[in-house]
Design an enzyme around this catalytic site. Structure first.
Site, PDB file in Angstrom:
ATOM      1  N   ASP A   1       0.852  -1.189   0.000  1.00  9.96           N
ATOM      2  CA  ASP A   1       0.000   0.000   0.000  1.00  9.96           C
ATOM      3  C   ASP A   1       0.894   1.248   0.000  1.00  9.96           C
ATOM      4  O   ASP A   1       2.116   1.153   0.141  1.00  9.96           O
ATOM      5  CB  ASP A   1      -0.854  -0.082   1.287  1.00  9.96           C
ATOM      6  CG  ASP A   1      -1.920   0.989   1.362  1.00  9.96           C
ATOM      7  OD1 ASP A   1      -2.258   1.582   0.334  1.00  9.96           O
ATOM      8  OD2 ASP A   1      -2.416   1.228   2.491  1.00  9.96           O
TER       9      ASP A   1
ATOM     10  N   GLU B   1       2.697   5.214  -3.867  1.00 12.60           N
ATOM     11  CA  GLU B   1       2.731   6.210  -4.970  1.00 12.60           C
ATOM     12  C   GLU B   1       4.083   6.897  -5.044  1.00 12.60           C
ATOM     13  O   GLU B   1       4.437   7.298  -6.148  1.00 12.60           O
ATOM     14  CB  GLU B   1       1.593   7.222  -4.767  1.00 12.60           C
ATOM     15  CG  GLU B   1       0.211   6.591  -4.876  1.00 12.60           C
ATOM     16  CD  GLU B   1      -0.150   5.674  -3.712  1.00 12.60           C
ATOM     17  OE1 GLU B   1       0.356   5.931  -2.601  1.00 12.60           O
ATOM     18  OE2 GLU B   1      -0.901   4.717  -3.900  1.00 12.60           O
TER      19      GLU B   1
ATOM     20  N   ASP C   1      -8.971   4.130  -1.986  1.00 12.93           N
ATOM     21  CA  ASP C   1      -9.929   4.518  -0.939  1.00 12.93           C
ATOM     22  C   ASP C   1     -11.201   5.125  -1.514  1.00 12.93           C
ATOM     23  O   ASP C   1     -11.410   6.339  -1.472  1.00 12.93           O
ATOM     24  CB  ASP C   1      -9.245   5.510   0.014  1.00 12.93           C
ATOM     25  CG  ASP C   1      -8.065   4.871   0.713  1.00 12.93           C
ATOM     26  OD1 ASP C   1      -7.917   3.637   0.620  1.00 12.93           O
ATOM     27  OD2 ASP C   1      -7.283   5.605   1.348  1.00 12.93           O
TER      28      ASP C   1
HETATM   29  C1  NOJ Z   1      -4.640   3.278   2.686  1.00 15.16           C
HETATM   30  C2  NOJ Z   1      -5.251   2.161   1.919  1.00 15.16           C
HETATM   31  O1  NOJ Z   1      -5.782   2.623   0.704  1.00 15.16           O
HETATM   32  C3  NOJ Z   1      -6.307   1.492   2.762  1.00 15.16           C
HETATM   33  O2  NOJ Z   1      -6.882   0.447   2.040  1.00 15.16           O
HETATM   34  C4  NOJ Z   1      -5.665   0.995   4.038  1.00 15.16           C
HETATM   35  O3  NOJ Z   1      -6.653   0.430   4.854  1.00 15.16           O
HETATM   36  C5  NOJ Z   1      -5.004   2.156   4.780  1.00 15.16           C
HETATM   37  N1  NOJ Z   1      -4.046   2.787   3.927  1.00 15.16           N
HETATM   38  C6  NOJ Z   1      -4.301   1.690   6.045  1.00 15.16           C
HETATM   39  O4  NOJ Z   1      -3.295   0.818   5.761  1.00 15.16           O
END
Ligand code: NOJ
Length: 995
Positions: free
Chosen positions: A585, A588, A661
């Site tokens: 995660d 970017e 998200d």
């Molecule tokens: C951002 C991610 O997009 C999300 O899916 C994740 O739960 C959070 N970071 C925490 O790790």
């Protein structure tokens, strides 16, 4: 302190994120006793955190240039090709390009070098670079993106002819000699024609612009001289009598813009030092005769890209490609998101073509379309200047640095384009079979006990699932590769317990490393010197992320990649087992206190490469190193599974991605389909959206509808924000639990079909879920359709994305029948039809002419289905014909690469259903594994014939008659005939007669 998010007092709270305030609002609303259905959550993207084109110096300069060109009545590109420089040798055409606007420059810059590569897969690569640049421009993207050296079309016919009058050079080439490339010299432009039809044009609008590298001191001196002499906006002119007079040419506002933000750029409190100064370039690409263009993910927008230029353009900003962590992103917006693939496909009834702009720096793309003239039914050009008889889409591509490196794919079919593109950037790696089943995630499953209870919940409610995910809270203070020991005292036992029921676990591992000398990963990283450097190229960059102060691994450093991969070995990653996989995660990369929530562009990677040049590839480099780690941790190699948030072209070689998200709103459910279709078209078919929506709390109806849609996402995972209420699929009670169970079981029933599609895309890059226009390329009614789509060539899916809906309007394309997968009721194309979509199902139809393999026994996981028999659903077309395939292997190892798999082709025609071996001849295997032999012997337990005009009377195999039962389809569209136990296996050749 925000304990719910696991931020310790020493960890700075995420500065620009608003969820603390949105949570406060949420609580107040709840305190008022209101029932808050999060379907109504308003998006709260912080636009001010991210640049617009006007705030991005190079975008503004290149867009201003386009405005200058558009406003000038007779604009022509200043670039010209020098005829004497033209060469064509071994499939490579080369020439010099001069900028005639420079001819008045006392020290003109050297010409640009143009190269065209004619590839043996019929694509053309166009490169424009500086000749004799004062510093080399970054040209390393190809090394990480292209899979292998490609062949040139030198053994294919090509001809070079130059028409001296027009200065046009023509090259004819292609496996069928079908492609023509016409290169105009003055002005410079390139036209690509397929079978004589103009399809793609480069620089037709004359927007090619190339900021050649220069020295700041020279530029400074030049501008000082200019201001000493006279204003550079003044020219001295001589009239016919020799009298000189001063003509004052004021620079227009647009011309002034061409000189802005060249050497340093500020955004909010951040300064980009731009040590090499301006080095951007741009060019227009026209899709001729084409009114729909698709691709260039990732944006939360429609499948057919909306215009960003022109008087009626729905968007005013160009599409931006710059991998960013955009908090609470908004639907219907061309803002950049987590991933970037500069691949665009244009399609019309008569032609299909695509381009891949191979650049990993920040890139912006404008789209301008000809508009439909409703009164005449013809199409006219919005600009008013030109009237075009054919629809056209003009695009303008602008990148901050690097070289102009473009591939043009001329098809002639979409399938050809997918094959051509994927032969360059790679196809999807075949995942383990568990990875395409259902995944259960939330931020966070808090303890080992919580994991056990959640796992048990699925069994109690008879809902299958394969993978349980742990988010950042499972670690010791966001130190990845560690466990919060009081909460997860025995991770090995936890994973083994899941594995005993055929299930796996995934843990999160992000690319930021907590700065903590007592943390072994941080310490080793420092000793090995593998972190990204500050602009001085010496000290390591640090910034904020989940663990507080962190450093970022430089995945461009081969040593760093190998070291990173080694972290996944079982002895290093304590508490990991063979059934533990990885989630990458924040790659970017997300830097909470960086410009636009990412790392500064002037930071430095291995080899003295500025981050600016490689930003969009960073996440993929991380993804690839992790996949390498998971592959090499076992002696007997096991296919890796890694999910990544950031992506670029080529990501498909390393694993899956998801759309980040999203929000628990109906709008986000709706936009998930075009987003996933777009990502798939751009070569990354293994993708999904968080089922249920990440932010907020879906009500029971939204959650159920999202499960019903998510069943048809290639990557199928539910996930939720740490502040959201628990929403495991049984928590809303009946009838929702039953509805969700039914949906998830449908995914499991069709797993053999999904796995076959994954195999097919791993061979030729064809998307798994496909826009309607991919399957029906001549039906203009579907070219912009993105609220329904196809899974493979066989299933038509229409998600319900509005509340309170019980009927849906579905477009049935083609002239053949479509069969509802639940009750086999029949619809006939072409045209729109309103069908039932009650709470317990969304419209899903099997297309006539297809045969689908299924496994219909509900089990707790895909592993538990391994030895189950199969059902074939044979949907006969109007001629009584159908075809289909099944691919099966051990679902785990790489032995399929050596031919250890089953590939069968089923065909129904003339009253005979046959099965034959369809393995490619090149895939002869020395030894078929015991596993594959066992699977080959599994029986087909049921055949379902639908679409037969008459009830089948007699079915036989090997001379033996089989019992057959027929009923009428509910809406009278034909007979549904079931043959139980047809006495054939999935792996054998057979011929079964039906009449
Ligand atoms: C951002 C991610 O997009 C999300 O899916 C994740 O739960 C959070 N970071 C925490 O790790």
């Amino acid at each position: 302190m925000d304990s719910a998010r696991g931020l310790t007092p020493s960890s700075p709270a995420r500065p620009s994120r608003s969820n603390r305030s949105s949570r406060t609002i949420l609580r107040s609303v709840l305190a008022l006793g209101l029932v808050l259905a999060c379907a109504s959550t308003a998006s709260a993207v912080k636009r001010e955190d991210f640049k617009t084109c006007a705030q991005s110096g190079f975008c503004a300069r290149n867009r201003a240039y386009a405005d200058i060109a558009k406003e000038a009545p007779d604009w022509v590109s200043p670039f010209q090709l020098t005829p004497a420089s033209v060469r064509l040798r071994n499939g490579i055409f080369t020439a010099d390009l001069i900028n005639t606007h420079e001819s008045t420059n006392p020290s003109p810059r050297p010409p640009l070098a143009l190269e065209l590569h004619l590839l043996d897969n019929d694509a053309v690569r166009v490169r424009i670079n500086e000749r004799d640049a004062i510093l080399p421009r970054y040209d390393g993207v190809q090394e990480t993106v292209l899979v292998k050296p490609y062949g040139f079309a030198s053994d294919v016919t090509y001809e070079l002819s130059t028409d001296t009058a027009s200065g046009t050079t023509t090259i004819q080439y292609g496996s069928q000699n079908q492609n023509t490339v016409k290169i105009g010299s003055a002005p410079f432009k390139i036209e690509f024609l397929v079978n004589g039809v103009s399809t793609v044009l480069l620089n037709d609008e004359g927007l090619l612009r190339f900021e050649t590298l220069r020295r700041k001191e020279e530029e400074q001196k030049q501008s000082d001289d200019d201001s000493d002499d006279s204003d550079d906006s003044k020219l001295v002119d001589q009239d016919s009598e020799g009298e000189s007079s001063e003509i004052v040419i004021e620079k227009s506002e647009l011309e002034k813009k061409l000189e802005e933000n060249l050497w340093e750029e500020r955004f909010k409190e951040f300064t980009d030092s731009k040590p090499r100064g301006p080095e951007s370039f741009g060019m227009d690409i026209t899709f001729s005769g084409i009114n729909h263009v698709y691709g260039i993910p990732e944006h939360a927008t429609s499948l057919s890209l909306k215009a960003t230029r022109g008087p009626d353009a729905p968007y005013s900003e160009p599409y931006r490609l710059y991998n960013l962590d955009v908090f609470e992103y908004e639907a219907n917006n061309p803002m950049a998101l987590y991933g970037s693939v500069p691949f665009m496909l244009g399609h019309s009834k008569n032609s299909t073509a695509a381009v891949f702009w191979m650049n990993a720096a920040e890139t912006w793309i404008d789209v301008e379309k000809s508009a439909e003239d409703k009164s005449s039914g013809l199409l006219s050009w919005i600009k008013g200047k030109k009237t075009l008889s054919t629809p056209t889409t003009k695009t303008h591509w602008i990148s901050e640095s690097g070289v102009l490196d473009l591939f043009v794919f001329l098809g002639p079919t979409q399938r050809d384009i997918f094959r051509q593109y994927s032969s360059l950037v790679g196809t999807t790696v075949l995942p383990q079979s568990f990875a395409i089943a259902y995944h259960q995630c939330r931020w966070n499953y808090n303890t080992q006990q919580d994991v056990a209870e959640t796992d048990a919940g699925f069994d109690e409610h008879d809902i299958p699932y394969d993978v349980l995910w742990l988010d950042i809270e499972h670690t010791n203070g966001k130190r990845y590769f560690t466990w919060d020991e009081p909460k997860f005292p025995n991770p090995t036992d936890m994973q083994q317990s899941l594995a005993s029921r055929g299930r796996k676990m995934v843990t999160i591992v992000d690319p930021h490393i907590k700065m903590d000398s007592s943390f072994y990963v941080s310490k080793e990283g420092g000793e090995l010197d593998v972190y990204i450097k500050n602009k001085d190229g010496k000290s390591s960059f640090d910034g904020w992320c989940w663990p507080g102060n962190s450093q970022w691994i430089d995945f461009y450093n081969p040593k760093a990649r190998d070291w990173w991969a080694s972290q996944f070995s079982y002895d290093r990653y304590q508490g990991s087992t063979k059934s533990l996989f990885t989630w990458n995660d924040m790659n970017e990369p997300s830097v909470f206190n960086g410009p636009e929530i990412t790392i500064p562009k002037d930071t430095i990677h291995y080899g003295d490469v500025e981050h600016r040049n490689v930003h969009n590839l960073y996440g993929t480099m991380f993804h690839s190193a992790t996949a390498q780690g998971l592959t090499q941790r076992n002696e007997t190699q096991q296919r890796p599974f890694v999910l990544s948030r950031a992506f670029y072209a080529g990501t498909q070689r390393y694993g899956a991605i998801w759309t980040g998200d999203n929000m628990a709103t109906w709008e986000h459910l709706e936009y998930a389909s075009p987003m996933l279709l777009t990502i798939g078209l751009a070569g990354i078919p293994f993708s999904g959206a968080d089922v249920g929506g990440f932010f907020g709390n879906p009500d029971a109806e939204l959650l159920t509808r999202w499960y019903q849609a998510g069943v048809y996402y290639p990557f199928f995972r539910a996930h939720a924000h740490v502040d959201s209420k628990r929403r495991e699929p049984w928590l809303f009670g009946e009838p929702y639990t039953t509805q969700i169970r039914e949906a998830v079981r449908t995914r499991y029933a069709y797993l053999p079909f999904w796995y076959t599609l994954f195999y097919e895309t791993s061979v030729d890059g064809t998307p798994i879920i496909r826009p309607m226009f991919t399957e029906f390329p001549e039906d203009e009614a579907v070219f912009a359709m993105d609220d329904q789509y196809m899974v493979g060539n066989a299933l038509l899916v229409k998600p319900v994305s509005k509340p309170g809906v019980t009927r849906s309007t579905v477009y049935f394309a083609g002239s053949e029948k479509w069969f509802d997968i639940k009750d086999y009721s029949v619809e006939q194309g072409p045209g729109f039809k309103e069908v039932a979509s009650p709470a317990d199902k969304i419209p899903v139809y099997q297309r006539a002419g297809t045969i689908l393999p299924k496994r219909e026994r509900p089990r707790r996981s895909s592993k538990a289905m391994e030895n189950d028999p199969f059902t074939l659903v044979i949907a006969l077309d109007s001629e009584g014909k159908a075809t289909g395939r099944i691919y099966l292997d051990d679902g785990e190892t790489f032995s399929y690469e050596h031919g250890d798999f089953i590939l069968r082709e089923f065909e129904a025609t003339g009253g005979v259903l046959s099965s034959r071996d369809a393995r490619p001849a090149s895939k002869e295997v020395a030894k078929v594994s015991d596993f594959v032999q066992r699977i080959a012997a599994l029986r087909i337990e049921r055949l379902v014939f639908v679409g037969s005009k008459v009830a089948l009377k007699k079915v036989s195999v090997g001379g033996q008659e089989l019992p057959v039962e027929c009923v009428l389809a509910p809406n009278g569209g034909g007979h549904v005939c079931t043959v139980k136990e047809p006495r054939v296996t999935i792996g054998e050749d057979f011929e079964l007669l039906f009449e």
